[in-house]
Motif scaffolding. Structure first.
Motif, PDB file in Angstrom:
ATOM      1  N   VAL A   1       0.735 -29.008  -1.113  1.00  0.00           N
ATOM      2  CA  VAL A   1       0.468 -30.384  -1.541  1.00  0.00           C
ATOM      3  C   VAL A   1       1.729 -31.231  -1.374  1.00  0.00           C
ATOM      4  O   VAL A   1       1.687 -32.330  -0.807  1.00  0.00           O
ATOM      5  N   GLU A   2       2.857 -30.711  -1.846  1.00  0.00           N
ATOM      6  CA  GLU A   2       4.123 -31.456  -1.749  1.00  0.00           C
ATOM      7  C   GLU A   2       4.518 -31.683  -0.290  1.00  0.00           C
ATOM      8  O   GLU A   2       4.892 -32.797   0.091  1.00  0.00           O
ATOM      9  N   VAL A   3       4.446 -30.636   0.516  1.00  0.00           N
ATOM     10  CA  VAL A   3       4.834 -30.745   1.926  1.00  0.00           C
ATOM     11  C   VAL A   3       3.903 -31.709   2.657  1.00  0.00           C
ATOM     12  O   VAL A   3       4.365 -32.572   3.426  1.00  0.00           O
ATOM     13  N   ALA A   4       2.619 -31.597   2.413  1.00  0.00           N
ATOM     14  CA  ALA A   4       1.645 -32.461   3.098  1.00  0.00           C
ATOM     15  C   ALA A   4       1.864 -33.925   2.727  1.00  0.00           C
ATOM     16  O   ALA A   4       1.835 -34.797   3.609  1.00  0.00           O
ATOM     17  N   HIS A   5       2.086 -34.196   1.448  1.00  0.00           N
ATOM     18  CA  HIS A   5       2.370 -35.588   1.045  1.00  0.00           C
ATOM     19  C   HIS A   5       3.653 -36.072   1.712  1.00  0.00           C
ATOM     20  O   HIS A   5       3.714 -37.214   2.196  1.00  0.00           O
ATOM     21  N   GLY A   6       4.663 -35.229   1.759  1.00  0.00           N
ATOM     22  CA  GLY A   6       5.929 -35.590   2.378  1.00  0.00           C
ATOM     23  C   GLY A   6       5.799 -35.896   3.859  1.00  0.00           C
ATOM     24  O   GLY A   6       6.572 -36.685   4.417  1.00  0.00           O
ATOM     25  N   ARG A   7       4.836 -35.288   4.510  1.00  0.00           N
ATOM     26  CA  ARG A   7       4.621 -35.511   5.947  1.00  0.00           C
ATOM     27  C   ARG A   7       3.537 -36.550   6.218  1.00  0.00           C
ATOM     28  O   ARG A   7       3.147 -36.765   7.364  1.00  0.00           O
ATOM     29  N   GLY A   8       3.009 -37.133   5.142  1.00  0.00           N
ATOM     30  CA  GLY A   8       1.958 -38.133   5.320  1.00  0.00           C
ATOM     31  C   GLY A   8       0.615 -37.542   5.696  1.00  0.00           C
ATOM     32  O   GLY A   8      -0.261 -38.235   6.209  1.00  0.00           O
TER      33      GLY A   8
END
Length: 153
Positions: free
Chosen positions: A126-133
């Motif tokens: 979730v964190e990585v995906a949000h960080g990558r848009g």
């Protein structure tokens, strides 16, 4: 009937492997041809012969993420979830922009009953995906977390 088809597929797989001289490196054309044949086998539900062919391709091109992912799909469909998770993880290591591979790994962990590990990986995703848009991946991961944490009746 399926046993006969599987036996015929295995014989075809052996024939293809025997025709190729594996003492030399595969050309791109040979690898593509072998992969297309393996893909056709998998598309017909013949995961064992596809797995054998893709394993050969992985030996010759270990840094090709498509082969790792395809081998993961074969393993998963054969119920070999640990092996599948390893292949999906290796594919992700080679192609870290493809967050779908993390979801594939999580699916295998779930099938092995490793729920806590799955939850931890989902939270990180979730964190990585949000960080990558990548809100699509983040939303899928959040929905899975919600489902996994929902009380069972």
């Amino acid at each position: 009937m399926n046993a006969i088809q599987d036996e015929s597929s295995a014989a075809s797989t052996r024939s293809v492997a025997e025709m190729m001289d594996f003492s030399v490196r595969l050309t791109d054309e040979q690898a593509d041809s072998l992969y297309r044949y393996a893909h056709s086998q998998a598309s017909q539900g013949r995961y064992a012969p596809a797995r054998a062919l893709i394993s050969l391709l992985r030996l010759h091109r270990p840094s090709e993420p498509v082969y790792a992912q395809a081998l993961g799909v074969c393993f998963r469909n054969l119920g070999l979830y640990e092996e599948a998770a390893i292949q999906f993880s290796q594919a992700y290591d080679m192609q870290p922009e493809d967050l779908e591979l993390v979801l594939q790994t999580i699916d295998c962990l779930q099938r092995m009953g490793r729920h806590e590990q799955s939850l931890g990986l989902l939270r990180t995703l979730v964190e990585v995906a949000h960080g990558r848009g990548r809100t699509d991946i983040a939303e899928r991961a959040e929905a899975l977390i919600e489902f996994m944490e929902a009380p069972r009746q």
